[in-house]
Scaffold this motif. Structure first.
Motif, mmCIF file in Angstrom:
data_model
loop_
_atom_site.group_PDB
_atom_site.id
_atom_site.type_symbol
_atom_site.label_atom_id
_atom_site.label_comp_id
_atom_site.label_asym_id
_atom_site.label_seq_id
_atom_site.Cartn_x
_atom_site.Cartn_y
_atom_site.Cartn_z
ATOM 1 N N PHE A 210 0.847 -1.191 0.000
ATOM 2 C CA PHE A 210 0.000 0.000 0.000
ATOM 3 C C PHE A 210 0.883 1.242 0.000
ATOM 4 C CE2 PHE A 210 -3.419 -2.744 1.904
ATOM 5 C CZ PHE A 210 -4.285 -2.623 0.832
ATOM 6 N N GLY A 211 2.014 1.162 -0.649
ATOM 7 C CA GLY A 211 2.920 2.299 -0.767
ATOM 8 C C GLY A 211 4.225 2.103 -0.031
ATOM 9 N N VAL A 212 4.190 1.489 1.147
ATOM 10 C CA VAL A 212 5.412 1.220 1.900
ATOM 11 C C VAL A 212 5.363 -0.215 2.410
ATOM 12 C CG1 VAL A 212 5.837 3.597 2.634
ATOM 13 C CG2 VAL A 212 4.412 2.136 4.034
ATOM 14 N N GLY A 213 6.511 -0.846 2.479
ATOM 15 C CA GLY A 213 6.550 -2.233 2.929
ATOM 16 C C GLY A 213 5.842 -3.145 1.950
ATOM 17 N N LYS B 28 -4.482 -11.479 -10.923
ATOM 18 C CA LYS B 28 -5.620 -12.130 -10.260
ATOM 19 C C LYS B 28 -5.591 -11.832 -8.765
ATOM 20 C CE LYS B 28 -5.493 -15.842 -13.636
ATOM 21 N NZ LYS B 28 -5.140 -17.266 -13.843
ATOM 22 N N HIS B 29 -4.410 -11.878 -8.176
ATOM 23 C CA HIS B 29 -4.262 -11.566 -6.749
ATOM 24 C C HIS B 29 -4.547 -10.085 -6.489
ATOM 25 C CE1 HIS B 29 -2.696 -11.534 -2.691
ATOM 26 N NE2 HIS B 29 -1.935 -10.517 -3.025
ATOM 27 N N ILE B 30 -4.029 -9.231 -7.352
ATOM 28 C CA ILE B 30 -4.266 -7.793 -7.201
ATOM 29 C C ILE B 30 -5.760 -7.488 -7.303
ATOM 30 C CG2 ILE B 30 -3.893 -5.548 -8.292
ATOM 31 C CD1 ILE B 30 -1.107 -6.553 -9.094
ATOM 32 N N LYS C 297 -8.294 4.529 -5.938
ATOM 33 C CA LYS C 297 -7.870 4.999 -7.252
ATOM 34 C C LYS C 297 -7.434 3.774 -8.037
ATOM 35 C CE LYS C 297 -6.126 9.293 -5.313
ATOM 36 N NZ LYS C 297 -4.926 10.084 -5.021
ATOM 37 N N PRO C 298 -7.177 3.918 -9.321
ATOM 38 C CA PRO C 298 -6.660 2.764 -10.068
ATOM 39 C C PRO C 298 -5.366 2.249 -9.432
ATOM 40 C CG PRO C 298 -7.312 4.497 -11.575
ATOM 41 C CD PRO C 298 -7.394 5.065 -10.189
ATOM 42 N N THR C 299 -5.214 0.945 -9.424
ATOM 43 C CA THR C 299 -4.028 0.304 -8.870
ATOM 44 C C THR C 299 -2.869 0.492 -9.836
ATOM 45 O OG1 THR C 299 -5.407 -1.340 -7.790
ATOM 46 C CG2 THR C 299 -3.087 -1.896 -8.076
ATOM 47 N N ILE C 300 -1.716 0.863 -9.310
ATOM 48 C CA ILE C 300 -0.528 1.039 -10.160
ATOM 49 C C ILE C 300 0.234 -0.275 -10.187
ATOM 50 C CG2 ILE C 300 1.630 2.280 -10.512
ATOM 51 C CD1 ILE C 300 0.355 4.625 -8.964
ATOM 52 N N TYR D 76 6.069 2.336 -15.908
ATOM 53 C CA TYR D 76 7.450 1.862 -16.053
ATOM 54 C C TYR D 76 8.256 2.192 -14.799
ATOM 55 C CZ TYR D 76 12.261 1.459 -17.574
ATOM 56 O OH TYR D 76 13.598 1.117 -17.669
ATOM 57 N N VAL D 77 9.084 1.248 -14.404
ATOM 58 C CA VAL D 77 10.048 1.466 -13.333
ATOM 59 C C VAL D 77 11.354 0.818 -13.793
ATOM 60 C CG1 VAL D 77 9.423 -0.609 -12.000
ATOM 61 C CG2 VAL D 77 10.433 1.326 -10.843
ATOM 62 N N PRO D 78 12.491 1.474 -13.598
ATOM 63 C CA PRO D 78 13.765 0.877 -14.027
ATOM 64 C C PRO D 78 14.027 -0.435 -13.282
ATOM 65 C CG PRO D 78 14.071 3.187 -13.375
ATOM 66 C CD PRO D 78 12.672 2.806 -13.014
ATOM 67 N N THR D 79 14.728 -1.342 -13.926
ATOM 68 C CA THR D 79 14.993 -2.663 -13.360
ATOM 69 C C THR D 79 15.613 -2.587 -11.977
ATOM 70 O OG1 THR D 79 15.217 -3.601 -15.571
ATOM 71 C CG2 THR D 79 16.196 -4.843 -13.768
ATOM 72 N N GLU D 80 16.523 -1.653 -11.756
ATOM 73 C CA GLU D 80 17.175 -1.561 -10.439
ATOM 74 C C GLU D 80 16.216 -1.107 -9.337
ATOM 75 O OE1 GLU D 80 18.077 2.037 -12.940
ATOM 76 O OE2 GLU D 80 18.498 -0.088 -13.180
ATOM 77 N N ARG D 81 15.028 -0.624 -9.702
ATOM 78 C CA ARG D 81 14.011 -0.230 -8.713
ATOM 79 C C ARG D 81 12.807 -1.182 -8.736
ATOM 80 N NH1 ARG D 81 15.801 2.928 -5.006
ATOM 81 N NH2 ARG D 81 13.765 3.854 -4.700
ATOM 82 N N MET D 82 12.931 -2.294 -9.457
ATOM 83 C CA MET D 82 11.853 -3.281 -9.536
ATOM 84 C C MET D 82 12.014 -4.253 -8.373
ATOM 85 S SD MET D 82 9.167 -4.643 -10.746
ATOM 86 C CE MET D 82 8.788 -3.818 -12.249
ATOM 87 N N TRP D 83 11.327 -3.962 -7.269
ATOM 88 C CA TRP D 83 11.522 -4.722 -6.039
ATOM 89 C C TRP D 83 11.086 -6.176 -6.179
ATOM 90 C CZ3 TRP D 83 14.908 -1.923 -4.204
ATOM 91 C CH2 TRP D 83 14.793 -0.531 -4.145
#
Length: 148
Positions: free
Chosen positions: A16-19, A48-50, A65-68, A114-121
């Protein structure tokens, strides 16, 4: 990541934004011919889970809001956002069932960003990480202080 039998491996996490309150790492049941197709299959499976989590939250009376949905593969983002319209000779073989995410985009339930690969947790659940990348991954999913 592709296994020797051409089945992909998907890692994903939800927050939900953190953790992170939900994480998943799973070998895919379908063969894929490219990283784009692997990402599209993984996106559809985790969506499906989201969708369940979103519907549960809405039923509890919360406005959403729409889920990112973050994605680091730009070709997959184009396929999710545009569906078959952005298919080319390299992606025309992809089965229609893998365009579940496109339906959710059309309904306004999700936004693919889009998120860069190094920030794709979520990659930490499907790829080995060492050193600083591992520490950043751990700190993000556990909502820890990122100062090292």
């Amino acid at each position: 990541m592709l296994h020797h039998d051409l089945n992909g491996h998907t890692g994903s996490c939800t927050s939900f934004g953190v953790g992170t309150f939900s994480a998943k790492s799973k070998k895919q049941q379908l063969n894929s011919c490219s990283s784009c197709e692997t990402e599209l299959i993984g996106t559809g499976e985790y969506l499906k889970h989201i969708t369940w989590a979103r519907n549960f939250t809405l039923e509890q009376g919360y406005n959403m809001k729409p889920t990112i949905l973050y994605q680091d593969n730009e070709s997959t983002i184009k396929l999710v956002n545009n569906g078959r319209r952005s298919s080319s000779s390299k992606t025309k073989h992809i089965d229609n069932r893998n365009f579940y995410a496109h339906d959710k985009v059309q309904k306004g339930e999700i936004i693919v960003s889009y998120v860069p690969t190094e920030r794709m947790w979520a990659d930490g659940f499907s790829k080995p990480l060492q050193g600083n990348p591992f520490l950043l991954f751990r700190h993000h999913i556990l909502n820890m202080n990122t100062e090292m």
